[in-house]
Structure formats: C-alpha cells, structure tokens
Design a protein around this motif. Structure first.
Motif, PDB file in Angstrom:
ATOM      1  N   MET A   1     -16.292-107.505 -60.750  1.00 35.86           N
ATOM      2  CA  MET A   1     -17.027-107.513 -59.496  1.00 35.86           C
ATOM      3  C   MET A   1     -16.573-106.365 -58.583  1.00 35.86           C
ATOM      4  SD  MET A   1     -19.355-108.646 -57.654  1.00 35.86           S
ATOM      5  CE  MET A   1     -19.825-109.931 -58.802  1.00 35.86           C
ATOM      6  N   VAL A   2     -15.263-106.136 -58.528  1.00 36.81           N
ATOM      7  CA  VAL A   2     -14.754-105.053 -57.679  1.00 36.81           C
ATOM      8  C   VAL A   2     -15.211-103.696 -58.208  1.00 36.81           C
ATOM      9  CG1 VAL A   2     -12.670-103.909 -56.815  1.00 36.81           C
ATOM     10  CG2 VAL A   2     -12.772-106.403 -56.905  1.00 36.81           C
ATOM     11  N   ILE A   3     -15.297-103.550 -59.525  1.00 38.72           N
ATOM     12  CA  ILE A   3     -15.802-102.306 -60.099  1.00 38.72           C
ATOM     13  C   ILE A   3     -17.248-102.080 -59.669  1.00 38.72           C
ATOM     14  CG2 ILE A   3     -16.442-101.144 -62.246  1.00 38.72           C
ATOM     15  CD1 ILE A   3     -13.998-102.326 -63.550  1.00 38.72           C
ATOM     16  N   PHE A   4     -18.069-103.136 -59.678  1.00 38.94           N
ATOM     17  CA  PHE A   4     -19.457-103.019 -59.228  1.00 38.94           C
ATOM     18  C   PHE A   4     -19.510-102.543 -57.775  1.00 38.94           C
ATOM     19  CE2 PHE A   4     -20.660-106.589 -62.381  1.00 38.94           C
ATOM     20  CZ  PHE A   4     -20.715-105.661 -63.412  1.00 38.94           C
ATOM     21  N   ILE A   5     -18.680-103.152 -56.945  1.00 38.76           N
ATOM     22  CA  ILE A   5     -18.630-102.757 -55.530  1.00 38.76           C
ATOM     23  C   ILE A   5     -18.189-101.303 -55.401  1.00 38.76           C
ATOM     24  CG2 ILE A   5     -17.477-103.186 -53.323  1.00 38.76           C
ATOM     25  CD1 ILE A   5     -17.247-106.132 -54.151  1.00 38.76           C
ATOM     26  N   TYR A   6     -17.189-100.939 -56.182  1.00 39.43           N
ATOM     27  CA  TYR A   6     -16.613 -99.596 -56.094  1.00 39.43           C
ATOM     28  C   TYR A   6     -17.629 -98.519 -56.482  1.00 39.43           C
ATOM     29  CZ  TYR A   6     -12.882 -96.105 -56.455  1.00 39.43           C
ATOM     30  OH  TYR A   6     -12.073 -95.023 -56.271  1.00 39.43           O
ATOM     31  N   VAL A   7     -18.423 -98.810 -57.519  1.00 42.12           N
ATOM     32  CA  VAL A   7     -19.417 -97.847 -57.972  1.00 42.12           C
ATOM     33  C   VAL A   7     -20.516 -97.655 -56.930  1.00 42.12           C
ATOM     34  CG1 VAL A   7     -21.258 -97.464 -59.670  1.00 42.12           C
ATOM     35  CG2 VAL A   7     -18.998 -98.223 -60.426  1.00 42.12           C
ATOM     36  N   ALA A   8     -20.863 -98.716 -56.204  1.00 45.65           N
ATOM     37  CA  ALA A   8     -22.027 -98.667 -55.322  1.00 45.65           C
ATOM     38  C   ALA A   8     -21.716 -98.310 -53.874  1.00 45.65           C
ATOM     39  CB  ALA A   8     -22.744-100.013 -55.355  1.00 45.65           C
ATOM     40  N   TYR A  10     -20.046 -96.159 -52.128  1.00 39.57           N
ATOM     41  CA  TYR A  10     -20.012 -94.822 -51.518  1.00 39.57           C
ATOM     42  C   TYR A  10     -21.407 -94.329 -51.129  1.00 39.57           C
ATOM     43  CZ  TYR A  10     -21.631 -92.512 -55.821  1.00 39.57           C
ATOM     44  OH  TYR A  10     -22.362 -92.091 -56.894  1.00 39.57           O
ATOM     45  N   ASN A  11     -22.454 -95.012 -51.616  1.00 41.21           N
ATOM     46  CA  ASN A  11     -23.818 -94.631 -51.226  1.00 41.21           C
ATOM     47  C   ASN A  11     -24.184 -95.124 -49.830  1.00 41.21           C
ATOM     48  OD1 ASN A  11     -24.663 -93.325 -53.693  1.00 41.21           O
ATOM     49  ND2 ASN A  11     -24.677 -95.343 -54.641  1.00 41.21           N
ATOM     50  N   TYR A  12     -23.395 -96.002 -49.262  1.00 38.94           N
ATOM     51  CA  TYR A  12     -23.776 -96.666 -48.012  1.00 38.94           C
ATOM     52  C   TYR A  12     -22.952 -96.210 -46.809  1.00 38.94           C
ATOM     53  CZ  TYR A  12     -26.266 -99.642 -51.273  1.00 38.94           C
ATOM     54  OH  TYR A  12     -27.097-100.101 -52.264  1.00 38.94           O
ATOM     55  N   PHE A  13     -22.128 -95.189 -46.988  1.00 41.28           N
ATOM     56  CA  PHE A  13     -21.317 -94.684 -45.885  1.00 41.28           C
ATOM     57  C   PHE A  13     -21.446 -93.169 -45.823  1.00 41.28           C
ATOM     58  CE2 PHE A  13     -19.398 -98.677 -47.150  1.00 41.28           C
ATOM     59  CZ  PHE A  13     -19.159 -99.304 -45.942  1.00 41.28           C
ATOM     60  N   ASN A  14     -21.080 -92.617 -44.674  1.00 38.11           N
ATOM     61  CA  ASN A  14     -21.120 -91.165 -44.526  1.00 38.11           C
ATOM     62  C   ASN A  14     -20.120 -90.744 -43.466  1.00 38.11           C
ATOM     63  OD1 ASN A  14     -22.596 -90.870 -41.762  1.00 38.11           O
ATOM     64  ND2 ASN A  14     -23.876 -92.289 -42.925  1.00 38.11           N
ATOM     65  N   GLY A  15     -19.851 -89.480 -43.410  1.00 41.32           N
ATOM     66  CA  GLY A  15     -18.909 -88.931 -42.443  1.00 41.32           C
ATOM     67  C   GLY A  15     -18.559 -87.514 -42.822  1.00 41.32           C
ATOM     68  N   PRO A  16     -17.854 -86.795 -41.942  1.00 38.50           N
ATOM     69  CA  PRO A  16     -17.507 -85.396 -42.212  1.00 38.50           C
ATOM     70  C   PRO A  16     -16.714 -85.207 -43.504  1.00 38.50           C
ATOM     71  CG  PRO A  16     -17.047 -85.971 -39.927  1.00 38.50           C
ATOM     72  CD  PRO A  16     -17.366 -87.251 -40.632  1.00 38.50           C
ATOM     73  N   TYR A  22     -18.855 -88.808 -55.743  1.00 43.44           N
ATOM     74  CA  TYR A  22     -17.589 -89.537 -55.822  1.00 43.44           C
ATOM     75  C   TYR A  22     -17.191 -89.670 -57.287  1.00 43.44           C
ATOM     76  CZ  TYR A  22     -14.077 -92.488 -53.614  1.00 43.44           C
ATOM     77  OH  TYR A  22     -12.909 -92.991 -53.119  1.00 43.44           O
ATOM     78  N   TYR A  23     -16.235 -88.829 -57.707  1.00 40.46           N
ATOM     79  CA  TYR A  23     -15.894 -88.750 -59.121  1.00 40.46           C
ATOM     80  C   TYR A  23     -15.250 -90.043 -59.627  1.00 40.46           C
ATOM     81  CZ  TYR A  23     -16.948 -83.801 -58.807  1.00 40.46           C
ATOM     82  OH  TYR A  23     -17.595 -82.607 -58.626  1.00 40.46           O
ATOM     83  N   ASP A  24     -14.517 -90.727 -58.781  1.00 35.87           N
ATOM     84  CA  ASP A  24     -13.886 -91.976 -59.185  1.00 35.87           C
ATOM     85  C   ASP A  24     -14.940 -93.000 -59.593  1.00 35.87           C
ATOM     86  OD1 ASP A  24     -11.298 -92.569 -59.653  1.00 35.87           O
ATOM     87  OD2 ASP A  24     -10.955 -93.640 -57.780  1.00 35.87           O
ATOM     88  N   LEU A 242     -11.183-100.229 -48.708  1.00 36.77           N
ATOM     89  CA  LEU A 242     -11.281-100.326 -47.247  1.00 36.77           C
ATOM     90  C   LEU A 242     -10.577 -99.150 -46.567  1.00 36.77           C
ATOM     91  CD1 LEU A 242     -10.633-104.160 -46.832  1.00 36.77           C
ATOM     92  CD2 LEU A 242     -12.823-102.968 -46.769  1.00 36.77           C
ATOM     93  N   MET A 243      -9.430 -98.769 -47.089  1.00 40.38           N
ATOM     94  CA  MET A 243      -8.695 -97.642 -46.509  1.00 40.38           C
ATOM     95  C   MET A 243      -9.453 -96.328 -46.710  1.00 40.38           C
ATOM     96  SD  MET A 243      -4.871 -98.790 -47.731  1.00 40.38           S
ATOM     97  CE  MET A 243      -4.028 -97.345 -47.088  1.00 40.38           C
ATOM     98  N   THR A 244     -10.108 -96.187 -47.855  1.00 40.60           N
ATOM     99  CA  THR A 244     -10.897 -94.985 -48.115  1.00 40.60           C
ATOM    100  C   THR A 244     -12.071 -94.886 -47.148  1.00 40.60           C
ATOM    101  OG1 THR A 244     -10.291 -95.032 -50.460  1.00 40.60           O
ATOM    102  CG2 THR A 244     -12.245 -93.742 -49.850  1.00 40.60           C
ATOM    103  N   ILE A 245     -12.752 -96.000 -46.937  1.00 43.21           N
ATOM    104  CA  ILE A 245     -13.881 -96.009 -46.003  1.00 43.21           C
ATOM    105  C   ILE A 245     -13.411 -95.601 -44.610  1.00 43.21           C
ATOM    106  CG2 ILE A 245     -15.554 -97.497 -44.820  1.00 43.21           C
ATOM    107  CD1 ILE A 245     -15.726 -99.126 -47.416  1.00 43.21           C
ATOM    108  N   TYR A 246     -12.291 -96.168 -44.166  1.00 45.26           N
ATOM    109  CA  TYR A 246     -11.779 -95.838 -42.827  1.00 45.26           C
ATOM    110  C   TYR A 246     -11.458 -94.349 -42.715  1.00 45.26           C
ATOM    111  CZ  TYR A 246      -8.566 -95.345 -38.937  1.00 45.26           C
ATOM    112  OH  TYR A 246      -7.947 -94.910 -37.792  1.00 45.26           O
ATOM    113  N   THR A 247     -10.776 -93.814 -43.731  1.00 47.32           N
ATOM    114  CA  THR A 247     -10.312 -92.428 -43.662  1.00 47.32           C
ATOM    115  C   THR A 247     -11.460 -91.427 -43.748  1.00 47.32           C
ATOM    116  OG1 THR A 247      -8.212 -93.067 -44.692  1.00 47.32           O
ATOM    117  CG2 THR A 247      -8.780 -90.727 -44.729  1.00 47.32           C
ATOM    118  N   LEU A 248     -12.372 -91.629 -44.678  1.00 51.48           N
ATOM    119  CA  LEU A 248     -13.413 -90.637 -44.934  1.00 51.48           C
ATOM    120  C   LEU A 248     -14.594 -90.718 -43.978  1.00 51.48           C
ATOM    121  CD1 LEU A 248     -13.502 -90.572 -48.847  1.00 51.48           C
ATOM    122  CD2 LEU A 248     -12.135 -89.196 -47.260  1.00 51.48           C
ATOM    123  N   THR A 249     -14.694 -91.791 -43.201  1.00 45.47           N
ATOM    124  CA  THR A 249     -15.789 -91.880 -42.226  1.00 45.47           C
ATOM    125  C   THR A 249     -15.352 -91.510 -40.815  1.00 45.47           C
ATOM    126  OG1 THR A 249     -15.341 -94.254 -41.895  1.00 45.47           O
ATOM    127  CG2 THR A 249     -17.031 -93.664 -43.527  1.00 45.47           C
TER     128      THR A 249
END
Length: 300
Positions: A1-8, A10-16, A22-24, A242-249
């Motif tokens: 389930m976490v893999i499914f979330i992880y794959v999808a 990055y399409n729903y966020f944005n930022g500088p 997303y190669y990962d 969660l940490m990636t979303i915070y940092t990259l947005t």
C-alpha cells in the motif's frame, strides 16, 4: 500500500524544488518485486524503491538464516556460539575491508559507499548475531540472574558510557578544532561501533529482563509506549514521504537553529504517527481481523 502511495503522490504536489520526474517512484514501477521478496538491499543503490526500506530486507534475511544459529545453540551450544562469533567476525572484517577500499564513510561517498557500508546484510549481521546470543542467555536462565550489586552498577556505567562514546566520539573527527582521524581510526570505528552498540544495548535488555533495570526498566516498560509501538512500523514506512513533501514544497528559505530543528522533529513525528494510525485502522487492523477468522489460533 505504501508503495502505491509513493508511486502516485508526487503527481499531486508542486514547489520550486519539486522534481519534474521522480526517479524513486520510477524505480518502484520497475523493481517493486525486490521489496516483496525482501532483496532490495542487494540491488544497485540507484534502483531502490522506498530507499529507506533496505532495513526491512536486512531484518527478513537475518530472520531467514537465524535457524542456522538457533538450532546449533539448542542442540550444541558451543557450536552455536562459534557460529555467532564467526558472524560477528565477518561483520567486522568485511566492514573494515570495504572501508579501506572505498576510503570514506557510508554517508560521505555517494551511493556506492551506502551500498557497501550501509545496505548490505554482511555489514549488519554482527548486532543481529549478538542479539541471538542474548536471547539464548535469557531463555536458558529464564530471565533469572543473581548478580551482585557492585557488578550491576559497574555494568550500567560501562554500558551507558559506551553508548555515549559511540555516538559522540565522532565529534573528535575533524570537528571542534580536532584533526581528522586516520584511515585506521575510521576503519576501526565503522567496523566496531555497531557490534559494540549491540553489546551495550544487550546489557540494558538483560538488566531489565532479569530485574536489575531499576528506574530505566520502569521508563521502558511504561504502558503508554504500547500503542506507539504498534504504530512504529507504519511511521517508519511513511515518515520519509511526509518529510519529502515538506522539504520540496517549501517556497521560502529555512533558517536552521536548535528551536527550528526541535520544532520540525516534533511536527514530523506527530504527522508520521498520525498517518500511521490511519494506515493501521484502514488496512492493518482489518487484515489482522481476517487472519484471526481464517487462521484461528489453537488453544491448548
């Protein structure tokens, strides 16, 4: 389930800083099977899906080979302890040789050093083997050891001193006006620190299980840890996302300070355990309920 979330996700966020590709996540599309087989820590580091899940593969691989130690311990303890000593020796030797070949620590030489000094099971097997030895001692003694008080105090002091030394001795490596360690010193630290850490923690477990833990046992046995403990696995899987979303947005610079670090830690911790609770209620708990229905435990 976490893999499914992880794959999808990055399409729903944005930022500088948010990547266009997303190669990962792409790795998860190609190499998801390595996670299911618990062998992703043996792949090329550039092919990891859920990069931090290498640890889960180490745990599973060591669990699979544990009967090779447990059975000799049960039937021929001398042989069992020789195997444990051999595994610790392999850990120390391979880590030292790999460090000498690379010349830098696991976090200093890019993905290659992480692969060879951090991900592979043969540079992680030492603490697991020491844990098996501790488990055997607790089993044979039935958690009952009569240790004289002076020796208990001495072992506690040595254990705590060892824990703090392993963590903070690296400050003397080129920091605070100190010269950088020699290659011999670095090799010794990387090859010995994990087994020594396991030994010091083993005393804490042994002391707590045999009634010599005192106030530390009371703290570690506090009932409030139980629900958090059940959420730890989920928090481990989700926290990097969660940490990636915070940092990259982020749309502004971040001024680091002690206060900021503590504030971010508490925020990430709370969100990670909150998300883990949702995952547990939505997926883990229903699966456990189905398991009890279809695989009922046999009562003696």
């Amino acid at each position: 389930m976490v893999i499914f979330i992880y794959v999808a996700y990055y399409n729903y966020f944005n930022g500088p800083l948010w990547p266009d590709h997303y190669y990962d996540a792409e790795n998860c599309r190609k190499y998801w099977w390595a996670n299911l087989l618990y062998i992703n820590n043996l792949l090329d580091g550039t092919k990891l899906c859920l990069g931090w899940s290498w640890y889960l593969s180490n745990d599973m691989q060591m669990y699979v080979i544990s009967p090779l130690v447990i059975l000799p311990l049960f039937y021929l303890p001398v042989l069992g302890f020789l195997i444990i000593a051999a595994l610790v020796g392999i850990h120390i030797t391979v880590t030292a040789v790999e460090f000498w070949d690379i010349g830098v620590g696991p976090t200093e030489g890019g993905i290659e050093s992480m692969e060879r000094l951090y991900f592979r099971p043969w540079v992680r097997i030492g603490p697991f083997a020491i844990g098996l030895a501790l488990a055997y001692i607790l089993y044979k003694t039935k958690c009952k050891l009569n240790i004289k008080k002076p020796l208990i105090i001495l072992l506690w002091l040595v254990s705590l001193a060892g824990l703090f030394t392993i963590v903070y001795v690296t400050f003397t490596n080129g920091k605070g006006g100190n010269e950088k360690w020699t290659k011999d010193g670095m090799a010794a630290y990387y090859s010995l620190s994990r087994p020594l850490w396991a030994i010091t923690v083993s005393w804490i477990i042994l002391a707590c299980c045999t009634g010599h833990g005192g106030v530390i046992n009371s703290i570690l046995s506090w009932g409030a840890w139980v629900p958090l403990g059940r959420l730890t696995y989920g928090a481990y899987l989700i926290h990097i996302i969660l940490m990636t979303i915070y940092t990259l947005t982020r749309r502004s610079l971040l001024l680091y300070s002690d206060y900021t670090t503590v504030y971010l830690f508490l925020g990430h911790w709370a969100l990670s355990y909150g998300a883990s609770f949702v995952l547990s209620v939505a997926f883990e708990s229903p699966m456990m309920a189905l398991e009890k229905i279809f695989l009922p435990s046999r009562k003696s």
